[in-house]
Design a protein around this motif. Structure first.
Motif, PDB file in Angstrom:
ATOM      1  N   GLY A   1       3.089  -0.296  22.400  1.00 26.95           N
ATOM      2  CA  GLY A   1       4.927  -0.131  23.557  1.00 26.95           C
ATOM      3  C   GLY A   1       6.218   1.090  24.219  1.00 26.95           C
ATOM      4  O   GLY A   1       6.368   1.383  23.994  1.00 26.95           O
TER       5      GLY A   1
ATOM      6  N   SER B   1       7.654   7.084  18.069  1.00 28.03           N
ATOM      7  CA  SER B   1       7.456   5.924  18.211  1.00 28.03           C
ATOM      8  C   SER B   1       6.029   6.000  17.166  1.00 28.03           C
ATOM      9  O   SER B   1       5.499   6.744  17.689  1.00 28.03           O
TER      10      SER B   1
ATOM     11  N   ASN C   1       6.794   0.354  13.566  1.00 32.31           N
ATOM     12  CA  ASN C   1       6.731   0.053  12.433  1.00 32.31           C
ATOM     13  C   ASN C   1       6.820   1.524  10.703  1.00 32.31           C
ATOM     14  O   ASN C   1       5.289   2.078  11.082  1.00 32.31           O
TER      15      ASN C   1
ATOM     16  N   ASP D   1      13.500  -0.755  14.486  1.00 35.81           N
ATOM     17  CA  ASP D   1      12.263  -1.279  13.780  1.00 35.81           C
ATOM     18  C   ASP D   1      11.719  -1.851  14.939  1.00 35.81           C
ATOM     19  O   ASP D   1      12.214  -1.566  16.449  1.00 35.81           O
ATOM     20  N   SER D   2      10.649  -2.109  14.892  1.00 34.57           N
ATOM     21  CA  SER D   2       9.483  -2.623  15.889  1.00 34.57           C
ATOM     22  C   SER D   2       9.620  -3.457  16.916  1.00 34.57           C
ATOM     23  O   SER D   2       9.064  -4.330  18.002  1.00 34.57           O
ATOM     24  N   GLU D   3      10.580  -5.172  16.434  1.00 32.31           N
ATOM     25  CA  GLU D   3      11.292  -6.012  16.894  1.00 32.31           C
ATOM     26  C   GLU D   3      12.709  -5.680  18.018  1.00 32.31           C
ATOM     27  O   GLU D   3      13.106  -6.080  19.123  1.00 32.31           O
ATOM     28  N   THR D   4      13.081  -4.551  18.246  1.00 28.97           N
ATOM     29  CA  THR D   4      14.226  -4.073  18.811  1.00 28.97           C
ATOM     30  C   THR D   4      13.332  -3.805  20.131  1.00 28.97           C
ATOM     31  O   THR D   4      12.307  -3.343  21.443  1.00 28.97           O
ATOM     32  N   ASP D   5      14.334  -4.963  20.754  1.00 25.73           N
ATOM     33  CA  ASP D   5      13.811  -4.722  22.432  1.00 25.73           C
ATOM     34  C   ASP D   5      14.363  -3.561  24.202  1.00 25.73           C
ATOM     35  O   ASP D   5      14.985  -2.444  23.913  1.00 25.73           O
TER      36      ASP D   5
END
Length: 159
Positions: free
Chosen positions: A29, A71, A102, A127-131
């Protein structure tokens, strides 16, 4: 390639510190985020994985960074970030702080998680889904970095 600029034609060389806090060893990430930030014109200092609070503070101080991006993907960021903003204040650092990933084991309600980290002092919580583009746009807004349409066009033509 043209150097990204902000309004007024000043080169954008804002320094951001990036790393994975605590004992977390998830590197993918932050590698993606590092590349996206550099492509957007930021000077990125990537501290890598398993970064202590002191390492973030020392790097921000040494580079006169404008932002610190934390992160965490292994779910223990709540423990890893306790006292983080106190350490930044003790070092007399006034930086924009972001955290993403997360962040909590069993995280069911991200709204509660976001509120927890906002109360710790983080300016933005993702969140972990953020572009990455979303985080970069937020960072530009928070640091007040806006290029003019002409400057954006000149960058795309010269790329």
């Amino acid at each position: 390639m043209a150097v990204p600029t902000v309004c007024g034609g000043t080169p954008m060389t804002e320094t951001v510190i990036l790393g994975v806090i605590g004992s977390d060893a998830h590197v993918v990430g932050i590698t993606i985020l590092e590349q996206a930030l550099e492509a957007a014109g930021f000077d990125v200092v990537n501290l890598g994985v398993q970064t202590s609070q002191d390492e973030f503070v020392d790097a921000a101080s040494a580079t006169d960074a404008e932002a610190v991006l934390v992160s965490s993907l292994y779910g223990h960021a709540k423990q890893d970030c306790e006292g983080f903003h106190r350490r930044l204040a003790e070092a007399d650092l006034d930086v924009t702080t972001y955290i993403g990933g997360n962040l909590a084991v069993g995280q069911d309600d991200f709204g509660e998680t976001r509120q927890f980290f906002r109360e710790l002092g983080f300016d933005r919580v993702f969140d972990s889904e953020t572009d990455p583009a979303e985080a970069i746009e937020a960072l530009k807004a928070d640091l007040d970095l806006h290029s003019t349409e002409t400057e954006r066009e000149s960058r795309s033509v010269s790329a």
